[in-house]
Write a protein that holds these residues in place. Structure first.
Motif, PDB file in Angstrom:
ATOM      1  N   UNK A 160       0.822  -1.220   0.000  1.00 35.34           N
ATOM      2  CA  UNK A 160       0.000   0.000   0.000  1.00 35.34           C
ATOM      3  C   UNK A 160       0.855   1.269   0.000  1.00 35.34           C
ATOM      4  N   UNK A 161       1.867   1.260  -0.851  1.00 30.15           N
ATOM      5  CA  UNK A 161       2.697   2.456  -1.053  1.00 30.15           C
ATOM      6  C   UNK A 161       2.790   2.708  -2.554  1.00 30.15           C
ATOM      7  N   UNK A 162       3.369   3.850  -2.921  1.00 25.06           N
ATOM      8  CA  UNK A 162       3.476   4.173  -4.341  1.00 25.06           C
ATOM      9  C   UNK A 162       4.546   3.307  -5.017  1.00 25.06           C
ATOM     10  N   UNK A 163       4.366   3.103  -6.322  1.00 30.85           N
ATOM     11  CA  UNK A 163       5.339   2.335  -7.105  1.00 30.85           C
ATOM     12  C   UNK A 163       6.706   3.003  -7.062  1.00 30.85           C
ATOM     13  N   UNK A 164       6.728   4.342  -7.085  1.00 31.63           N
ATOM     14  CA  UNK A 164       7.993   5.076  -7.059  1.00 31.63           C
ATOM     15  C   UNK A 164       8.748   4.829  -5.754  1.00 31.63           C
ATOM     16  N   UNK A 165       8.006   4.729  -4.640  1.00 26.24           N
ATOM     17  CA  UNK A 165       8.658   4.476  -3.353  1.00 26.24           C
ATOM     18  C   UNK A 165       9.353   3.126  -3.361  1.00 26.24           C
ATOM     19  N   UNK A 166       8.645   2.103  -3.875  1.00 27.53           N
ATOM     20  CA  UNK A 166       9.233   0.761  -3.957  1.00 27.53           C
ATOM     21  C   UNK A 166      10.433   0.767  -4.905  1.00 27.53           C
ATOM     22  N   UNK A 167      10.256   1.388  -6.073  1.00 32.31           N
ATOM     23  CA  UNK A 167      11.339   1.435  -7.066  1.00 32.31           C
ATOM     24  C   UNK A 167      12.576   2.113  -6.496  1.00 32.31           C
ATOM     25  N   UNK A 168      12.397   3.263  -5.851  1.00 32.20           N
ATOM     26  CA  UNK A 168      13.543   3.985  -5.298  1.00 32.20           C
ATOM     27  C   UNK A 168      14.177   3.217  -4.152  1.00 32.20           C
ATOM     28  N   UNK A 169      13.366   2.516  -3.379  1.00 35.95           N
ATOM     29  CA  UNK A 169      13.911   1.704  -2.294  1.00 35.95           C
ATOM     30  C   UNK A 169      14.797   0.592  -2.818  1.00 35.95           C
ATOM     31  N   UNK A 170      14.322  -0.121  -3.857  1.00 39.83           N
ATOM     32  CA  UNK A 170      15.110  -1.211  -4.435  1.00 39.83           C
ATOM     33  C   UNK A 170      16.343  -0.658  -5.142  1.00 39.83           C
ATOM     34  N   UNK A 171      16.190   0.452  -5.865  1.00 36.79           N
ATOM     35  CA  UNK A 171      17.349   1.064  -6.524  1.00 36.79           C
ATOM     36  C   UNK A 171      18.379   1.527  -5.496  1.00 36.79           C
ATOM     37  N   UNK A 172      17.907   2.040  -4.362  1.00 35.52           N
ATOM     38  CA  UNK A 172      18.817   2.437  -3.290  1.00 35.52           C
ATOM     39  C   UNK A 172      19.572   1.244  -2.729  1.00 35.52           C
ATOM     40  N   UNK A 173      18.856   0.131  -2.532  1.00 39.57           N
ATOM     41  CA  UNK A 173      19.512  -1.100  -2.071  1.00 39.57           C
ATOM     42  C   UNK A 173      20.525  -1.596  -3.092  1.00 39.57           C
ATOM     43  N   UNK A 174      20.141  -1.543  -4.389  1.00 44.40           N
ATOM     44  CA  UNK A 174      21.061  -1.961  -5.449  1.00 44.40           C
ATOM     45  C   UNK A 174      22.326  -1.109  -5.414  1.00 44.40           C
ATOM     46  N   UNK A 175      22.151   0.186  -5.248  1.00 44.85           N
ATOM     47  CA  UNK A 175      23.306   1.083  -5.201  1.00 44.85           C
ATOM     48  C   UNK A 175      24.196   0.746  -4.007  1.00 44.85           C
ATOM     49  N   UNK A 176      23.574   0.591  -2.842  1.00 45.56           N
ATOM     50  CA  UNK A 176      24.328   0.291  -1.622  1.00 45.56           C
ATOM     51  C   UNK A 176      25.109  -1.015  -1.769  1.00 45.56           C
ATOM     52  N   UNK A 177      24.442  -2.057  -2.273  1.00 49.94           N
ATOM     53  CA  UNK A 177      25.090  -3.363  -2.404  1.00 49.94           C
ATOM     54  C   UNK A 177      26.167  -3.365  -3.493  1.00 49.94           C
ATOM     55  N   UNK A 178      25.891  -2.739  -4.645  1.00 48.27           N
ATOM     56  CA  UNK A 178      26.872  -2.760  -5.733  1.00 48.27           C
ATOM     57  C   UNK A 178      28.111  -1.937  -5.391  1.00 48.27           C
ATOM     58  N   UNK A 179      27.914  -0.746  -4.829  1.00 47.50           N
ATOM     59  CA  UNK A 179      29.068   0.090  -4.487  1.00 47.50           C
ATOM     60  C   UNK A 179      29.905  -0.552  -3.389  1.00 47.50           C
ATOM     61  N   UNK A 180      29.236  -1.144  -2.408  1.00 51.96           N
ATOM     62  CA  UNK A 180      29.962  -1.810  -1.323  1.00 51.96           C
ATOM     63  C   UNK A 180      30.723  -3.019  -1.847  1.00 51.96           C
ATOM     64  N   UNK A 181      30.089  -3.792  -2.735  1.00 48.24           N
ATOM     65  CA  UNK A 181      30.729  -4.983  -3.300  1.00 48.24           C
ATOM     66  C   UNK A 181      31.866  -4.602  -4.230  1.00 48.24           C
ATOM     67  N   UNK A 182      31.666  -3.533  -5.005  1.00 57.24           N
ATOM     68  CA  UNK A 182      32.697  -3.083  -5.950  1.00 57.24           C
ATOM     69  C   UNK A 182      33.983  -2.734  -5.210  1.00 57.24           C
ATOM     70  N   UNK A 183      33.841  -2.086  -4.055  1.00 51.80           N
ATOM     71  CA  UNK A 183      35.014  -1.670  -3.285  1.00 51.80           C
ATOM     72  C   UNK A 183      35.437  -2.717  -2.261  1.00 51.80           C
ATOM     73  N   UNK A 184      34.643  -3.799  -2.148  1.00 43.67           N
ATOM     74  CA  UNK A 184      34.906  -4.865  -1.163  1.00 43.67           C
ATOM     75  C   UNK A 184      35.182  -4.252   0.207  1.00 43.67           C
TER      76      UNK A 184
END
Length: 200
Positions: free
Chosen positions: A53-77
């Motif tokens: 029961x939230x907006x699609x944009x909220x879910x999208x930005x949340x997942x994109x934020x997680x993707x950013x956090x995980x990819x940047x952290x993994x890239x730099x190990x």
């Protein structure tokens, strides 16, 4: 430490803190890793938004934020401590920080593998041949020595090799070596290391 923009920070906080329990965050992290493999799928955003029961944009930005956090952290190990410092600014509860840390530790190798597959294949070093030619004397210039260094640099890209022929005199080559050594020395300074961590 991963630098998170203010916009992403707000979106991650809204999504994770206000709406999602631990199992949903785990699922979102799984979706984020899946998106890295196959690309974004807007239908998944819509389905999750209806359930929560939230907006699609909220879910999208949340997942994109997680993707950013995980990819940047993994890239730099980054280490566990640096990862915890990165999510500390988001103001999550301690149990959520621990869950995110565990998800990072569980998925970083797979994420790095995915990022390696997505990375462009730049030409890289294969071999180097060199020859030094010295003209000891000539009728026109009896006393002058003219050394010339010829380099044949073999590069490889996508399984194919090509050769590049370069010529220089020893003085120019020595100057180039000094400048490269100076640049490598600069890379070891704390200031440069901090900059490199933030642009990776």
């Amino acid at each position: 430490m991963v630098q998170i923009s203010r916009h992403l920070e707000e979106e991650i906080t809204v999504c994770l803190m206000n709406h999602f329990c631990g199992s949903v965050i785990g699922e979102f992290c799984r979706i984020a890793v899946e998106f890295l493999k196959k690309g974004l799928n807007p239908k998944i955003f819509e389905g999750a938004a209806r359930k929560l029961s939230v907006s699609t944009e909220t879910v999208q930005h949340g997942i994109e934020g997680l993707m950013y956090l995980l990819t940047e952290s993994s890239k730099m190990m980054i280490s566990e401590v640096d990862f915890q410092d990165s999510v500390l600014v988001l103001g999550f509860p301690e149990d959520l920080n621990k869950l995110l840390l565990q998800l990072y530790l569980d998925n970083r190798k797979e994420i790095r593998s995915i990022l390696n597959e997505l990375a462009p294949d730049f030409p890289h070093y294969h071999n180097l041949e060199w020859r030094l030619d010295v003209q000891l004397a000539s009728r026109a210039l009896r006393q002058q020595i003219k050394p010339l260094l010829t380099l044949k640099l073999h590069l490889e890209q996508n399984g194919r090799r090509n050769a590049n022929v370069l010529q220089t005199d020893p003085a120019t080559l020595l100057h180039l070596i000094r400048k490269l050594e100076q640049a490598l020395g600069e890379m070891k300074t704390n200031h440069c290391r901090r900059i490199v961590r933030n642009i990776k």
